[in-house]
Design a protein around this motif. Structure first.
Motif, short mmCIF file in Angstrom:
data_model
loop_
_atom_site.label_atom_id
_atom_site.label_comp_id
_atom_site.label_asym_id
_atom_site.label_seq_id
_atom_site.Cartn_x
_atom_site.Cartn_y
_atom_site.Cartn_z
N GLN A 178 0.85 -1.20 0.00
CA GLN A 178 0.00 0.00 0.00
C GLN A 178 0.88 1.25 0.00
O GLN A 178 0.60 2.20 -0.73
CB GLN A 178 -0.93 0.00 1.20
N GLN A 179 1.96 1.22 0.76
CA GLN A 179 2.89 2.36 0.78
C GLN A 179 3.52 2.54 -0.60
O GLN A 179 3.71 3.68 -1.05
CB GLN A 179 3.98 2.14 1.82
N GLY A 180 3.83 1.44 -1.27
CA GLY A 180 4.39 1.52 -2.62
C GLY A 180 3.41 2.16 -3.58
O GLY A 180 3.79 2.99 -4.42
N VAL A 181 2.14 1.78 -3.49
CA VAL A 181 1.11 2.36 -4.36
C VAL A 181 0.96 3.85 -4.05
O VAL A 181 0.83 4.67 -4.96
CB VAL A 181 -0.24 1.62 -4.21
N GLU A 182 1.02 4.22 -2.80
CA GLU A 182 0.93 5.64 -2.44
C GLU A 182 2.12 6.43 -2.99
O GLU A 182 1.98 7.57 -3.43
CB GLU A 182 0.80 5.79 -0.93
N SER A 183 3.28 5.80 -3.02
CA SER A 183 4.46 6.44 -3.60
C SER A 183 4.27 6.64 -5.10
O SER A 183 4.61 7.69 -5.65
CB SER A 183 5.70 5.57 -3.34
N VAL A 184 3.71 5.63 -5.77
CA VAL A 184 3.43 5.74 -7.21
C VAL A 184 2.38 6.82 -7.46
O VAL A 184 2.47 7.58 -8.42
CB VAL A 184 2.98 4.37 -7.76
N ALA A 185 1.41 6.92 -6.56
CA ALA A 185 0.38 7.96 -6.69
C ALA A 185 1.01 9.35 -6.58
O ALA A 185 0.60 10.28 -7.28
CB ALA A 185 -0.70 7.78 -5.62
N ALA A 186 2.01 9.48 -5.74
CA ALA A 186 2.70 10.77 -5.60
C ALA A 186 3.42 11.16 -6.89
O ALA A 186 3.67 12.35 -7.12
CB ALA A 186 3.69 10.71 -4.44
N GLN A 187 3.71 10.18 -7.74
CA GLN A 187 4.37 10.44 -9.02
C GLN A 187 3.34 10.64 -10.14
O GLN A 187 3.71 10.79 -11.30
CB GLN A 187 5.29 9.29 -9.38
N GLY A 188 2.05 10.57 -9.81
CA GLY A 188 1.02 10.78 -10.81
C GLY A 188 0.69 9.54 -11.63
O GLY A 188 0.01 9.63 -12.65
N LEU A 189 1.16 8.38 -11.20
CA LEU A 189 0.93 7.15 -11.96
C LEU A 189 -0.27 6.37 -11.45
O LEU A 189 -0.71 5.42 -12.10
CB LEU A 189 2.19 6.27 -11.92
N ALA A 190 -0.78 6.75 -10.31
CA ALA A 190 -1.99 6.14 -9.74
C ALA A 190 -2.75 7.24 -9.02
O ALA A 190 -2.19 8.27 -8.67
CB ALA A 190 -1.63 5.01 -8.78
N GLU A 191 -4.05 6.99 -8.82
CA GLU A 191 -4.84 7.95 -8.06
C GLU A 191 -5.53 7.20 -6.92
O GLU A 191 -5.98 6.07 -7.08
CB GLU A 191 -5.85 8.68 -8.94
N LEU A 192 -5.56 7.84 -5.77
CA LEU A 192 -6.20 7.26 -4.60
C LEU A 192 -7.67 7.67 -4.59
O LEU A 192 -8.01 8.79 -4.95
CB LEU A 192 -5.50 7.74 -3.33
N ALA A 193 -8.51 6.75 -4.17
CA ALA A 193 -9.95 7.01 -4.14
C ALA A 193 -10.29 8.00 -3.04
O ALA A 193 -9.80 7.89 -1.91
CB ALA A 193 -10.71 5.70 -3.94
N ASP A 194 -11.13 8.96 -3.37
CA ASP A 194 -11.60 9.91 -2.37
C ASP A 194 -12.76 9.28 -1.58
O ASP A 194 -13.17 8.16 -1.85
CB ASP A 194 -11.99 11.24 -3.01
N ARG A 195 -13.29 10.01 -0.62
CA ARG A 195 -14.34 9.51 0.26
C ARG A 195 -15.57 9.05 -0.54
O ARG A 195 -16.13 7.98 -0.28
CB ARG A 195 -14.72 10.59 1.27
N GLU A 196 -15.97 9.84 -1.52
CA GLU A 196 -17.15 9.52 -2.32
C GLU A 196 -16.95 8.21 -3.10
O GLU A 196 -17.83 7.35 -3.14
CB GLU A 196 -17.44 10.68 -3.27
N MET A 197 -15.77 8.06 -3.71
CA MET A 197 -15.48 6.84 -4.47
C MET A 197 -15.42 5.63 -3.55
O MET A 197 -15.91 4.56 -3.90
CB MET A 197 -14.17 7.00 -5.24
N ARG A 198 -14.84 5.79 -2.36
CA ARG A 198 -14.77 4.66 -1.41
C ARG A 198 -16.17 4.25 -0.97
O ARG A 198 -16.46 3.07 -0.80
CB ARG A 198 -13.90 5.03 -0.21
N ALA A 199 -17.09 5.22 -0.83
CA ALA A 199 -18.48 4.91 -0.46
C ALA A 199 -19.15 4.11 -1.58
O ALA A 199 -19.84 3.11 -1.32
CB ALA A 199 -19.26 6.18 -0.18
N GLU A 200 -18.93 4.50 -2.83
CA GLU A 200 -19.49 3.76 -3.97
C GLU A 200 -18.91 2.35 -4.03
O GLU A 200 -19.64 1.38 -4.27
CB GLU A 200 -19.20 4.50 -5.28
N LEU A 201 -17.60 2.24 -3.83
CA LEU A 201 -16.96 0.92 -3.85
C LEU A 201 -17.48 0.05 -2.70
O LEU A 201 -17.69 -1.16 -2.88
CB LEU A 201 -15.44 1.07 -3.76
#
Length: 177
Positions: free
Chosen positions: A11-34
């Motif tokens: 998960q930390q690795g994915v967050e690092s990739v997200a910081a580089q713009g290669l992934a996006e983390l789900a916001d509260r609304e998206m997590r509710a839908e999921l």
């Protein structure tokens, strides 16, 4: 990726990739839908961005890095280039169609399949004498465009440089060894 699908260090690795713009983390609304879709609470989720997909496609299409060079074939020499030198050589390879002096046969493949030695911070290529001359020519072109560092180091290390003859005005290959 959902929170339950990953270990904490992943998960930390994915967050690092997200910081580089290669992934996006789900916001509260998206997590509710999921959560509604999955029927369970989703506390964390991420997905690749279009750039993240492109990075995967590009690296998948690239040749696998060679861990170790195979033995040299007769007539070849191991050449080690600094990252900036390899960048300059790649520029030379990219303008091949516009050049009047042809590149040595097989050089493009050698550059494409070069391997990187992390401890030495060098790109390693096994080149023929003709390919070495093409590399020296690439660095000569670079020196005319501003930086002589690549040509100077290559000349010191491998004994091959191009110089303009001041008397005739013609370009000459000089072997220093």
């Amino acid at each position: 990726m959902l929170s339950g699908d990953l270990r904490p260090n992943h998960q930390q690795g994915v967050e690092s990739v997200a910081a580089q713009g290669l992934a996006e983390l789900a916001d509260r609304e998206m997590r509710a839908e999921l959560s509604a879709h999955e029927g369970r609470p989703i506390l964390w989720a991420a997905r690749l961005t279009p750039q993240g997909h492109d990075v995967l496609a590009y690296t998948d299409a690239s040749p696998a890095p060679v861990v170790q060079l195979q033995g040299l074939v007769d007539g070849e020499q191991l050449i080690e280039l600094r990252p900036a030198e390899m960048d300059a050589l790649r520029v030379y390879m990219s303008v091949e169609a516009r050049l009047r002096v042809p590149q040595a046969e097989g050089l493009a493949e050698r550059v494409r399949t070069a391997c990187f030695d992390r401890p030495g911070n060098r790109w390693q290529l096994c080149l023929t004498a003709e390919q070495i001359e093409s590399v020296a020519y690439a660095f000569y072109l670079r020196s005319m465009g501003g930086s002589v560092a690549e040509a100077n180091r290559f000349g010191r290390e491998y004994g091959v440089v191009f110089h303009a003859d001041r008397l005739t005005g013609s370009l000459r290959l000089i072997c220093l060894r």
